[in-house]
Design an enzyme around this catalytic site. Sequence first.
Site, PDB file in Angstrom:
ATOM      1  N   LYS A  22       0.835  -1.213   0.000  1.00  7.69           N
ATOM      2  CA  LYS A  22       0.000   0.000   0.000  1.00  7.69           C
ATOM      3  C   LYS A  22       0.868   1.260   0.000  1.00  7.69           C
ATOM      4  CE  LYS A  22      -1.671   1.624   3.961  1.00  7.69           C
ATOM      5  NZ  LYS A  22      -1.455   3.035   4.292  1.00  7.69           N
ATOM      6  N   ASN A  23       1.827   1.327   0.928  1.00 11.32           N
ATOM      7  CA  ASN A  23       2.580   2.575   1.057  1.00 11.32           C
ATOM      8  C   ASN A  23       3.482   2.828  -0.146  1.00 11.32           C
ATOM      9  OD1 ASN A  23       1.303   3.136   3.414  1.00 11.32           O
ATOM     10  ND2 ASN A  23       3.066   2.710   4.753  1.00 11.32           N
ATOM     11  N   CYS A 123      -4.278  13.374  12.494  1.00 17.99           N
ATOM     12  CA  CYS A 123      -4.915  12.075  12.366  1.00 17.99           C
ATOM     13  C   CYS A 123      -4.773  11.371  13.711  1.00 17.99           C
ATOM     14  CB  CYS A 123      -4.293  11.255  11.249  1.00 17.99           C
ATOM     15  SG  CYS A 123      -2.730  10.554  11.677  1.00 17.99           S
ATOM     16  N   ARG A 128       1.227  14.934  12.947  1.00 21.10           N
ATOM     17  CA  ARG A 128       1.723  14.705  11.583  1.00 21.10           C
ATOM     18  C   ARG A 128       1.823  15.975  10.726  1.00 21.10           C
ATOM     19  NH1 ARG A 128      -0.575   8.920   9.627  1.00 21.10           N
ATOM     20  NH2 ARG A 128       1.373   8.835   8.475  1.00 21.10           N
ATOM     21  N   ASP A 313       4.914   0.834  11.948  1.00 25.79           N
ATOM     22  CA  ASP A 313       3.696   0.173  11.454  1.00 25.79           C
ATOM     23  C   ASP A 313       3.609  -1.295  11.889  1.00 25.79           C
ATOM     24  OD1 ASP A 313       2.910   2.485  10.274  1.00 25.79           O
ATOM     25  OD2 ASP A 313       3.330   1.887   8.213  1.00 25.79           O
ATOM     26  N   ARG A 405      -8.615  -0.015   4.498  1.00 27.98           N
ATOM     27  CA  ARG A 405      -7.654   0.919   3.905  1.00 27.98           C
ATOM     28  C   ARG A 405      -6.334   0.212   3.611  1.00 27.98           C
ATOM     29  NH1 ARG A 405      -5.998   4.741   7.809  1.00 27.98           N
ATOM     30  NH2 ARG A 405      -4.391   4.913   6.250  1.00 27.98           N
TER      31      ARG A 405
HETATM   32  C1  UD1 Z   1       4.735   6.994   6.312  1.00 29.73           C
HETATM   33  C2  UD1 Z   1       3.803   5.811   6.151  1.00 29.73           C
HETATM   34  C3  UD1 Z   1       3.272   5.359   7.506  1.00 29.73           C
HETATM   35  C4  UD1 Z   1       4.430   5.091   8.458  1.00 29.73           C
HETATM   36  C5  UD1 Z   1       5.388   6.286   8.517  1.00 29.73           C
HETATM   37  C6  UD1 Z   1       6.643   6.022   9.326  1.00 29.73           C
HETATM   38  C7  UD1 Z   1       2.792   6.141   3.979  1.00 29.73           C
HETATM   39  C8  UD1 Z   1       1.574   6.467   3.190  1.00 29.73           C
HETATM   40  N1  UD1 Z   1       2.699   6.204   5.309  1.00 29.73           N
HETATM   41  O1  UD1 Z   1       3.975   8.057   6.864  1.00 29.73           O
HETATM   42  O2  UD1 Z   1       2.496   4.183   7.310  1.00 29.73           O
HETATM   43  O3  UD1 Z   1       3.920   4.859   9.753  1.00 29.73           O
HETATM   44  O4  UD1 Z   1       5.807   6.637   7.176  1.00 29.73           O
HETATM   45  O5  UD1 Z   1       7.330   4.933   8.809  1.00 29.73           O
HETATM   46  O6  UD1 Z   1       3.808   5.779   3.413  1.00 29.73           O
HETATM   47  N2  UD1 Z   1       7.366  14.721  10.409  1.00 29.73           N
HETATM   48  C9  UD1 Z   1       7.556  16.058  10.646  1.00 29.73           C
HETATM   49  N3  UD1 Z   1       7.399  16.934   9.601  1.00 29.73           N
HETATM   50  C10 UD1 Z   1       7.064  16.525   8.344  1.00 29.73           C
HETATM   51  C11 UD1 Z   1       6.882  15.142   8.122  1.00 29.73           C
HETATM   52  C12 UD1 Z   1       7.026  14.262   9.176  1.00 29.73           C
HETATM   53  O7  UD1 Z   1       7.862  16.471  11.767  1.00 29.73           O
HETATM   54  O8  UD1 Z   1       6.949  17.371   7.447  1.00 29.73           O
HETATM   55  C13 UD1 Z   1       7.512  13.756  11.523  1.00 29.73           C
HETATM   56  C14 UD1 Z   1       6.217  13.007  11.844  1.00 29.73           C
HETATM   57  O9  UD1 Z   1       5.381  13.747  12.710  1.00 29.73           O
HETATM   58  C15 UD1 Z   1       6.723  11.738  12.465  1.00 29.73           C
HETATM   59  C16 UD1 Z   1       8.039  11.496  11.713  1.00 29.73           C
HETATM   60  O10 UD1 Z   1       8.395  12.726  11.112  1.00 29.73           O
HETATM   61  O11 UD1 Z   1       7.011  11.936  13.819  1.00 29.73           O
HETATM   62  C17 UD1 Z   1       7.970  10.430  10.644  1.00 29.73           C
HETATM   63  O12 UD1 Z   1       6.861  10.674   9.790  1.00 29.73           O
HETATM   64  P1  UD1 Z   1       6.892  10.295   8.246  1.00 29.73           P
HETATM   65  O13 UD1 Z   1       8.022   9.367   7.988  1.00 29.73           O
HETATM   66  O14 UD1 Z   1       6.830  11.548   7.459  1.00 29.73           O
HETATM   67  O15 UD1 Z   1       5.510   9.517   8.083  1.00 29.73           O
HETATM   68  P2  UD1 Z   1       4.562   9.537   6.812  1.00 29.73           P
HETATM   69  O16 UD1 Z   1       5.349   9.722   5.575  1.00 29.73           O
HETATM   70  O17 UD1 Z   1       3.428  10.461   7.089  1.00 29.73           O
END
Ligand code: UD1
Length: 427
Positions: A22-23, A123, A128, A313, A405
Amino acid sequence: MDKLIVRGGNRLSGTIPISGAKNAALTLIPCALLTEEAVTLRNLPRLADIDGFQHLMTQFGVSHTIPGKRPEEFGRNVTLEAMRITSSVAPYDLVRKMRASILVLGPLLARTGEATVSLPGGCAIGNRPIDLHLKALEAFGAQIELAQGYVKASAPDSGLPGGDFDFPVVSVGATENAVMAAVLCNGTSVLRNAAREPEIVDLCNLLTAMGAEIEGVGTSELTIHGVKKLHGATYRVMPDRIEAGSYACAAAITGGEVMLQGADAGDMGSTLHALRNIGVEVETEKDGVKIAANGPLKAHNLTTAPFPGLATDMQAQLMSLLCKAEGTSILKETIFENRFMHVPELARMGADIETEGRTAIVRGPCELTGAEVMATDLRASMSLVIAGLAAQGETTVRRLYHLDRGYERLEEKLQLVGADIERVGDD
Ligand code: UD1
């Protein structure tokens, strides 16, 4: 609304086919925005999130066709074609349903010079933010404005120059957005402390097949030489390492033995390492990974971390498994601030778990008993199904839209290996 009824106690045995990830799919689909030629993705999982993302793509004028495949088969092939981008606006109504929609920002901006995308909002698992997505694009020369709940990004008339960005925190999504924008920049971009998740390698492999020039794939430093144009490609989505890991926990908690067909052990290192430490036998085979839980389960301490560390995850599913392990396990969640929402539900099933901030202490083994439960996110929901498989009596899991999902035909796959599980309409 449907619910799942799980009657625990059956030992799982047999073969579970593992779907496309999915991701990975959620970052491969927006790559179609980067070229006017057709991009065909094979082995896309059939999930609500994927349908939602394809729907979002039609908003920008992307056509999609689904050749062949009967509906009863797992996976599907989809051809996406963005000959002309007719709009570069991702509206709130579509984005709020799916956080991953933010992944259209980079490719829309790179292809058309502008993108207006609704801010995704919070969420269940935490705040996030998307600040890093925006900062990386700014480092490439984009102008970013925030107004009325939207991000408006624009490039200079001559296109994005490209640039260097050092991620202060490892972010999967921000790395993906940055890579998708950088491939069409005028110059070279360097991303440091980039995420190294296998889904990012999958993204880079598709982009390379489309004509992108990326060095350092699979490492935390990516050097991307922008090209003028990308072309179409046909690409097979990688197997879902989280789905595979989830079914490994499901098999192990029942003392079962299953073949995870199509799973790639190379992407699942930390999960397989954890399972071995818990006392589960893991064998890597040519066409998948075999899991067998013949002996006692042992307590084990776990800490989530960016890849190659243990995936956040997988935390909830492993926690369910550890409820049946002998001794005390300590689980630390370092990625998201609010990811223990399964704990009170597992406690209702008889688990002995205490939380202190981002640490959970699991005391096992405990007798799990069936209960009515529901969860507020995808992996938490799966942890309840896993617990239900080992619980005495009947567990009812509600709010199935979370599971839908992320798990393609969950109950069918579990039935294949002997689980007593069914989906019924709510009354
Ligand atoms: C993706 C995955 C999700 C997984 C996560 C961590 C998808 C669709 N989702 O989510 O299933 O749990 O990676 O492996 O691929 N952060 C910031 N600023 C930003 C972006 C992130 O501070 O602009 C922080 C987040 O709050 C979190 C950390 O970075 O604490 C990691 O998040 P991130 O790796 O970005 O997760 P997603 O890409 O949203």
